[in-house]
Design a protein around this motif. Structure first.
Motif, PDB file in Angstrom:
ATOM      1  N   LEU A  79      -2.261  13.798   1.494  1.00 35.83           N
ATOM      2  CA  LEU A  79      -1.751  14.469   0.296  1.00 35.83           C
ATOM      3  C   LEU A  79      -2.033  15.967   0.336  1.00 35.83           C
ATOM      4  CD1 LEU A  79      -2.747  11.844  -2.434  1.00 35.83           C
ATOM      5  CD2 LEU A  79      -0.433  12.427  -1.705  1.00 35.83           C
ATOM      6  N   ILE A  80      -3.186  16.334   0.885  1.00 34.52           N
ATOM      7  CA  ILE A  80      -3.509  17.755   1.045  1.00 34.52           C
ATOM      8  C   ILE A  80      -2.559  18.384   2.061  1.00 34.52           C
ATOM      9  CG2 ILE A  80      -5.248  19.406   1.856  1.00 34.52           C
ATOM     10  CD1 ILE A  80      -7.396  17.471   0.753  1.00 34.52           C
ATOM     11  N   SER A  81      -2.364  17.687   3.189  1.00 34.94           N
ATOM     12  CA  SER A  81      -1.469  18.201   4.240  1.00 34.94           C
ATOM     13  C   SER A  81      -0.060  18.414   3.711  1.00 34.94           C
ATOM     14  CB  SER A  81      -1.413  17.227   5.425  1.00 34.94           C
ATOM     15  OG  SER A  81      -2.631  17.193   6.095  1.00 34.94           O
ATOM     16  N   ASN A  82       0.376  17.510   2.848  1.00 32.51           N
ATOM     17  CA  ASN A  82       1.735  17.575   2.326  1.00 32.51           C
ATOM     18  C   ASN A  82       1.833  18.310   0.994  1.00 32.51           C
ATOM     19  OD1 ASN A  82       3.622  16.023   4.194  1.00 32.51           O
ATOM     20  ND2 ASN A  82       1.888  14.638   4.045  1.00 32.51           N
ATOM     21  N   LYS A  83       0.726  19.017   0.626  1.00 31.01           N
ATOM     22  CA  LYS A  83       0.717  19.939  -0.520  1.00 31.01           C
ATOM     23  C   LYS A  83       0.941  19.264  -1.870  1.00 31.01           C
ATOM     24  CE  LYS A  83       0.229  23.732   1.991  1.00 31.01           C
ATOM     25  NZ  LYS A  83      -0.408  23.314   3.196  1.00 31.01           N
ATOM     26  N   PHE A  84       0.631  17.970  -1.979  1.00 29.17           N
ATOM     27  CA  PHE A  84       0.678  17.307  -3.279  1.00 29.17           C
ATOM     28  C   PHE A  84      -0.619  17.541  -4.055  1.00 29.17           C
ATOM     29  CE2 PHE A  84       3.728  14.498  -0.942  1.00 29.17           C
ATOM     30  CZ  PHE A  84       4.845  14.830  -1.688  1.00 29.17           C
ATOM     31  N   ILE A  85      -1.717  17.739  -3.338  1.00 30.93           N
ATOM     32  CA  ILE A  85      -2.980  18.121  -3.952  1.00 30.93           C
ATOM     33  C   ILE A  85      -3.590  19.251  -3.139  1.00 30.93           C
ATOM     34  CG2 ILE A  85      -3.419  15.823  -4.938  1.00 30.93           C
ATOM     35  CD1 ILE A  85      -5.347  15.260  -2.697  1.00 30.93           C
ATOM     36  N   GLU A  86      -4.566  19.938  -3.713  1.00 33.85           N
ATOM     37  CA  GLU A  86      -5.225  21.031  -3.017  1.00 33.85           C
ATOM     38  C   GLU A  86      -6.703  21.040  -3.357  1.00 33.85           C
ATOM     39  OE1 GLU A  86      -3.338  24.575  -4.394  1.00 33.85           O
ATOM     40  OE2 GLU A  86      -4.088  24.381  -6.450  1.00 33.85           O
ATOM     41  N   THR A  87      -7.491  21.670  -2.512  1.00 33.62           N
ATOM     42  CA  THR A  87      -8.917  21.816  -2.776  1.00 33.62           C
ATOM     43  C   THR A  87      -9.201  23.249  -3.222  1.00 33.62           C
ATOM     44  OG1 THR A  87      -9.407  22.420  -0.479  1.00 33.62           O
ATOM     45  CG2 THR A  87      -9.520  20.076  -1.054  1.00 33.62           C
TER      46      THR A  87
ATOM     47  N   ILE B  50     -13.572  21.075  -5.388  1.00 31.33           N
ATOM     48  CA  ILE B  50     -12.864  20.130  -6.248  1.00 31.33           C
ATOM     49  C   ILE B  50     -11.476  19.863  -5.697  1.00 31.33           C
ATOM     50  CG2 ILE B  50     -14.138  20.768  -8.330  1.00 31.33           C
ATOM     51  CD1 ILE B  50     -11.608  22.485  -9.066  1.00 31.33           C
ATOM     52  N   ILE B  51     -10.889  18.763  -6.152  1.00 32.99           N
ATOM     53  CA  ILE B  51      -9.521  18.401  -5.778  1.00 32.99           C
ATOM     54  C   ILE B  51      -8.673  18.458  -7.033  1.00 32.99           C
ATOM     55  CG2 ILE B  51      -8.031  16.555  -4.941  1.00 32.99           C
ATOM     56  CD1 ILE B  51     -10.353  15.557  -3.274  1.00 32.99           C
ATOM     57  N   ARG B  52      -7.528  19.124  -6.934  1.00 34.36           N
ATOM     58  CA  ARG B  52      -6.643  19.194  -8.098  1.00 34.36           C
ATOM     59  C   ARG B  52      -5.200  18.969  -7.663  1.00 34.36           C
ATOM     60  NH1 ARG B  52      -8.006  25.592  -9.000  1.00 34.36           N
ATOM     61  NH2 ARG B  52      -6.655  26.429  -7.370  1.00 34.36           N
ATOM     62  N   ILE B  53      -4.423  18.436  -8.581  1.00 24.61           N
ATOM     63  CA  ILE B  53      -3.019  18.148  -8.295  1.00 24.61           C
ATOM     64  C   ILE B  53      -2.212  19.439  -8.360  1.00 24.61           C
ATOM     65  CG2 ILE B  53      -2.405  17.657 -10.705  1.00 24.61           C
ATOM     66  CD1 ILE B  53      -0.655  15.333  -9.570  1.00 24.61           C
TER      67      ILE B  53
ATOM     68  N   LYS C 298       0.807  -1.216   0.000  1.00 28.56           N
ATOM     69  CA  LYS C 298       0.000   0.000   0.000  1.00 28.56           C
ATOM     70  C   LYS C 298       0.844   1.272   0.000  1.00 28.56           C
ATOM     71  CE  LYS C 298      -3.689  -2.291   2.637  1.00 28.56           C
ATOM     72  NZ  LYS C 298      -4.486  -2.256   3.883  1.00 28.56           N
ATOM     73  N   SER C 299       2.163   1.110  -0.008  1.00 29.09           N
ATOM     74  CA  SER C 299       3.032   2.273   0.163  1.00 29.09           C
ATOM     75  C   SER C 299       2.931   3.270  -0.988  1.00 29.09           C
ATOM     76  CB  SER C 299       4.489   1.835   0.336  1.00 29.09           C
ATOM     77  OG  SER C 299       4.982   1.239  -0.856  1.00 29.09           O
ATOM     78  N   LYS C 300       2.464   2.787  -2.162  1.00 30.11           N
ATOM     79  CA  LYS C 300       2.377   3.693  -3.319  1.00 30.11           C
ATOM     80  C   LYS C 300       0.940   4.003  -3.723  1.00 30.11           C
ATOM     81  CE  LYS C 300       6.892   2.428  -5.153  1.00 30.11           C
ATOM     82  NZ  LYS C 300       7.679   1.954  -6.326  1.00 30.11           N
ATOM     83  N   ASP C 301      -0.004   3.752  -2.819  1.00 30.89           N
ATOM     84  CA  ASP C 301      -1.397   4.105  -3.108  1.00 30.89           C
ATOM     85  C   ASP C 301      -1.568   5.600  -3.344  1.00 30.89           C
ATOM     86  OD1 ASP C 301      -2.196   1.504  -2.997  1.00 30.89           O
ATOM     87  OD2 ASP C 301      -3.242   1.638  -1.080  1.00 30.89           O
ATOM     88  N   TYR C 302      -0.748   6.385  -2.656  1.00 27.11           N
ATOM     89  CA  TYR C 302      -0.837   7.840  -2.840  1.00 27.11           C
ATOM     90  C   TYR C 302      -0.506   8.228  -4.282  1.00 27.11           C
ATOM     91  CZ  TYR C 302       4.244   8.658  -3.036  1.00 27.11           C
ATOM     92  OH  TYR C 302       5.546   8.697  -3.417  1.00 27.11           O
ATOM     93  N   LEU C 303       0.411   7.464  -4.930  1.00 30.79           N
ATOM     94  CA  LEU C 303       0.768   7.739  -6.326  1.00 30.79           C
ATOM     95  C   LEU C 303      -0.392   7.422  -7.266  1.00 30.79           C
ATOM     96  CD1 LEU C 303       4.456   6.500  -6.743  1.00 30.79           C
ATOM     97  CD2 LEU C 303       3.595   8.824  -7.064  1.00 30.79           C
ATOM     98  N   ILE C 304      -1.160   6.390  -6.929  1.00 35.60           N
ATOM     99  CA  ILE C 304      -2.342   6.056  -7.737  1.00 35.60           C
ATOM    100  C   ILE C 304      -3.321   7.220  -7.721  1.00 35.60           C
ATOM    101  CG2 ILE C 304      -4.367   4.537  -7.886  1.00 35.60           C
ATOM    102  CD1 ILE C 304      -2.595   2.290  -6.750  1.00 35.60           C
ATOM    103  N   ILE C 305      -3.484   7.829  -6.550  1.00 35.50           N
ATOM    104  CA  ILE C 305      -4.400   8.971  -6.433  1.00 35.50           C
ATOM    105  C   ILE C 305      -3.889  10.159  -7.238  1.00 35.50           C
ATOM    106  CG2 ILE C 305      -5.416  10.638  -4.825  1.00 35.50           C
ATOM    107  CD1 ILE C 305      -5.486   8.399  -2.735  1.00 35.50           C
ATOM    108  N   LEU C 306      -2.598  10.432  -7.156  1.00 36.54           N
ATOM    109  CA  LEU C 306      -2.026  11.534  -7.927  1.00 36.54           C
ATOM    110  C   LEU C 306      -2.193  11.296  -9.426  1.00 36.54           C
ATOM    111  CD1 LEU C 306       1.321  12.283  -5.992  1.00 36.54           C
ATOM    112  CD2 LEU C 306      -0.829  13.537  -5.874  1.00 36.54           C
TER     113      LEU C 306
END
Length: 639
Positions: free
Chosen positions: A79-87, A98-101, A15-23
């Motif tokens: 991901l939001i906390s770490n600024k990879f995505i934003e609302t 909305i959510i955007r990268i 599951k370590s790369k699930d965040y990449l799937i979301i991105l």
């Protein structure tokens, strides 16, 4: 268990790369999506109308994370906390976010690093073994050690040359450190001047010196990392600089900022308006904003120094909406660097770097100590560790608590304490598990919050009335009103009451209301009054970052919702942008809540407004509250 279930149990999906799937999903879907649609897409929900209508089920990442909604939500929030995505607000539907990268997220897809930096937040489960020889010493020194438990005694008298003392909240870490110094001087006949004790703040240094003086131990070198470096530089100033150098003060900084802005073509008011959002400017004076702006500029300069990098144009790495602000800061920082160099000014980071570079070149001037003791080791950064390495202590005693590592945003690195055993393979790990501060239910609540760190649970023998409350309010005004009313009717001495917050804004608003009610209080934030303590009859209002090391009978933690824990906003925009890749912000935010909770001795009130409390408060923690709460047998009380 049948074979099919056994196979499922044995197969552990990575599951370590699930965040990449979301991105990648946010790049793959050809339009902006809200959180619910994103979750349905990832879970493979073909019943979702938008997925059907837009044939999203044909995309490669459809149904790639078949986990619970709670699991996916947590990754999105991370991901939001770490600024990879934003609302952001949807232009088509004002009620939809909305959510955007972000640019940072797109760079992560190209060069994935975050999964490697996700900390295995635990120390290997080393048992603290007390030997028969140590028990014999305990008995021989029973008058000297009578006030201490066996694990504290081991930390005080251990013969090992390298020792890490994992000291949980309220376990008496500073007392143990002082007692070890007393043991070294009075029972091992070590000369005090051959001992170096290092801590972080001037206040902690003065307190340590005071306690040693009371023990009639007068010549121990008690320093902060900064004061130690400064002494080296003063002693060898001519060799190091060849001219007079001075530590930059507030007046120098203000002058430098004025000059740098002028050279960059900005007025201070223009710079502030460009740098801060309207929300960040809320409830702050012009002076507040000026200080924040100034401190952020100097922090960014320090960041590059600590990284041993030249100041480059970091605006290329930030999102389009922040590029103009980043370019301005970058230009200002270049002029500040030139100003300091031309005027012979240095700051604390310069002092450490200059001292390290000098001692590397002039090894004959490295001071020799038989014993070095370091407090708050969980907060050390790269250059502080480098300084300790240069001193090459034969005997090193470090004390700290990974659960209270909350300054990653300022450059500290939790891995230094987590990986101590890797660096010093023959070291002793002594774990202090007994908390002498808080009641059993508060301890149980704390343990559950950070149980994924896999550290031994804290224990306590203190039995107080069971009093942990999680209280929901319809808005912040009602939340503040509740706290003020509770304070006014409380019989507890006011200096035994803390009101803690994640953000400065909430404290300022509450402080203004308290002034109207003539409630005596002090306000502690990272920038203001951080080392001031309340006098008799004064309540303490403080950010959790500024309250570490203190305790009170009653603690209110306000704003315990998902906007504040983990914090979605910051008073330091660009600092967040350049620092965020260095540490796991979400994990640090959880530890911050832990630090706040661990200040409470008897009564703990967690209050919030909004839809729900922070997801850091798990169902297991809610059960702990419910088990001692007879009000409707419910874990959450509504106003």
């Amino acid at each position: 268990m049948d074979k099919k279930k056994e196979l499922i149990k044995d197969y552990e999906r990575d599951k370590s790369k699930d965040y990449l799937i979301i991105l990648k999903t946010l790049k793959e879907i050809p339009f902006f999506v809200g959180k619910n649609l994103l979750i349905d897409f990832l879970k493979g929900n073909t019943k979702n109308k938008s997925i059907k209508k837009n044939r999203l089920y044909a995309l490669s990442n459809f149904g790639m994370i078949i986990e619970s909604e709670e699991y996916i939500t947590k990754i999105i929030d991370n991901l939001i906390s770490n600024k990879f995505i934003e609302t952001a607000k949807s232009q088509r539907n004002k009620f939809l976010r909305i959510i955007r990268i972000t640019t940072k997220g797109e760079l992560e897809i190209k060069n994935p690093k975050f999964h490697e930096k996700k900390i295995k937040n635990h120390i290997e489960n080393y048992d603290t073994i007390i030997t028969e020889e140590e028990i014999k010493i305990f008995n021989e020194l029973k008058d000297f050690l009578q006030k201490y438990d066996d694990f504290q005694k081991k930390a005080i008298i251990s013969k090992n040359s390298k020792i890490l003392c994992i000291a949980g909240a309220g376990s008496g870490k500073t007392t143990v450190l002082i007692k070890r110094i007393e043991f070294l001087v009075k029972y091992k006949s070590i000369k005090p001047e051959k001992i170096l004790a290092v801590t972080f703040t001037r206040k902690a240094k003065e307190e340590m010196q005071r306690r040693l003086n009371e023990l009639n131990i007068n010549n121990v070198n008690v320093e902060t990392f900064n004061s130690f470096s400064e002494k080296i530089l003063k002693k060898y100033q001519k060799e190091i600089y060849g001219r007079q150098m001075n530590v930059i003060n507030y007046g120098n900084k203000a002058m430098a900022i004025s000059m740098a802005l002028n050279k960059s073509g900005f007025k201070l008011s223009e710079a502030i308006n460009l740098y801060f959002t309207e929300n960040q400017k809320r409830n702050k004076t012009k002076e507040d904003l000026s200080n924040l702006f100034m401190n952020d500029c100097f922090f960014i300069i320090d960041y590059f120094k600590i990284k041993n990098k030249e100041l480059y144009d970091f605006s290329i790495e930030v999102d389009l909406k922040n590029k103009k602000s980043a370019r301005m800061i970058n230009e200002v920082c270049k002029h500040l660097t030139e100003y300091m160099k031309f005027n012979g000014l240095r700051n604390y980071t310069d002092q450490m770097i200059d001292a390290i570079n000098f001692l590397k070149k002039s090894k004959e001037h490295i001071p020799e100590f038989e014993y070095i003791l370091v407090d708050e080791y969980q907060d050390v950064n790269k250059i502080q560790v480098e300084l300790l390495d240069i001193l090459k202590p034969k005997n090193l005693f470090c004390v700290g608590d990974p659960r209270q590592s909350i300054f990653g945003w300022r450059g500290s690195d939790i891995k230094n304490i987590l990986k101590f055993k890797n660096k010093y393979t023959d070291s002793d790990i002594v774990i202090l598990q007994t908390n002498y501060r808080s009641s059993e239910y508060i301890i149980k609540f704390m343990n559950t919050l950070v149980k994924d760190m896999n550290l031994p649970d804290l224990k306590t023998s203190l039995i107080f009335e069971k009093n942990i409350k999680l209280i929901e309010f319809s808005n912040e005004e009602r939340e503040y009103d509740f706290i003020i009313k509770k304070i006014l009717i409380s019989n507890i001495p006011k200096e035994e009451i803390f009101v803690l917050s994640r953000t400065n804004r909430q404290l300022r608003e509450l402080s203004n209301l308290m002034k109207q009610k003539n409630i005596l209080h002090i306000l502690k934030t990272e920038e203001i009054n951080s080392e001031v303590t309340a006098k008799k009859g004064e309540i303490t209002l403080a950010t959790i970052h500024s309250i570490k090391g203190l305790e009170a009978k009653t603690v209110f933690i306000i704003g315990c919702n998902e906007s504040n824990f983990p914090c979605k906003t910051s008073d330091h925009p660009l600092v967040e942008m350049i620092k965020i890749e260095e540490y796991d912000k979400e994990e640090e935010e959880k530890r911050l809540l832990y630090v706040g909770i661990s200040r409470a001795k008897e009564n703990l009130y967690l209050t919030y407004s909004g839809k729900k409390p922070t997801y850091f408060i798990t169902n297991e923690m809610l059960e702990i509250i419910k088990s001692q709460d007879n009000i409707n047998n419910n874990s959450t009380i509504k106003e």
